[in-house]
Design an enzyme around this catalytic site. Structure first.
Site, PDB file in Angstrom:
ATOM      1  N   CYS A   1       0.879  -1.165   0.000  1.00 53.56           N
ATOM      2  CA  CYS A   1       0.000   0.000   0.000  1.00 53.56           C
ATOM      3  C   CYS A   1       0.916   1.215   0.000  1.00 53.56           C
ATOM      4  O   CYS A   1       2.012   1.145  -0.552  1.00 53.56           O
ATOM      5  CB  CYS A   1      -0.970  -0.026   1.191  1.00 53.56           C
ATOM      6  SG  CYS A   1      -0.164  -0.006   2.808  1.00 53.56           S
ATOM      7  N   SER A   2       0.517   2.292   0.629  1.00 52.85           N
ATOM      8  CA  SER A   2       1.375   3.484   0.665  1.00 52.85           C
ATOM      9  C   SER A   2       2.633   3.237   1.477  1.00 52.85           C
ATOM     10  O   SER A   2       3.739   3.507   1.033  1.00 52.85           O
ATOM     11  CB  SER A   2       0.616   4.674   1.239  1.00 52.85           C
ATOM     12  OG  SER A   2      -0.474   5.004   0.419  1.00 52.85           O
TER      13      SER A   2
END
Length: 166
Positions: free
Chosen positions: A99-100
């Site tokens: 993800c981020s």
């Protein structure tokens, strides 16, 4: 002069160590390490030399801005391990979730592990760390880009390279 150089070196070393420690602390705050980490360097080697399923646990607007090559957007809010099981039947398939930064991806990885997948890893530092190491990211048309969706301004401080998009 030597004293000033030593002080400057010490300050730079301290700042560098603090930045890395801060990411470690952030991930320790949110993650349990229930899904083992893989470094961006290790994933890059896997991506170039072996078959690995790469899952993007960010939402589609983030994925559309940029993503790691060959990754599949599975999202976070609507992710279903049962639906994923219909696509990838072999529970021993190497899977890396990102993800981020590696927080949402741990939760998706946990769902995959509960569904019986045995070879799931979480990308340490996520796409931010990937871009910070100058590895390529692609836009929706599969062309290289420098833009990264940083979710919001608070999380954007972890992206040191590239163009921040919100």
């Amino acid at each position: 002069m030597k004293k000033i150089s030593f002080i400057l070196f010490t300050v730079l070393l301290s700042v560098s160590a603090t930045a890395q420690k801060s990411l470690d602390e952030l991930l320790q705050l949110y993650n349990t390490r229930s899904v083992p980490y893989i470094s961006v360097e290790e994933l890059r080697m896997l991506q170039l030399n072996e078959e690995v399923v790469i899952l993007d646990a960010r939402e589609s607007s983030e994925f559309e801005t940029s993503h790691i090559a060959t990754s599949q957007c599975v999202g976070f809010n609507q992710f279903s391990a049962e639906a994923f099981s219909e696509k990838i039947k072999d529970k021993n398939t190497p899977i890396v979730v990102y993800c981020s930064l590696g927080i949402r991806s741990e939760q998706v990885g946990e769902k995959l592990k509960k569904a019986g997948y045995t070879n799931v890893q979480n990308l340490y530092g996520g796409i931010f760390e990937w871009k910070n190491k100058d590895y390529p990211i692609l836009d929706l048309s599969e062309k290289e880009t420098d833009s990264v969706h940083t979710f919001n301004r608070v999380w954007s401080k972890w992206l040191n390279k590239g163009i921040k998009k919100y």
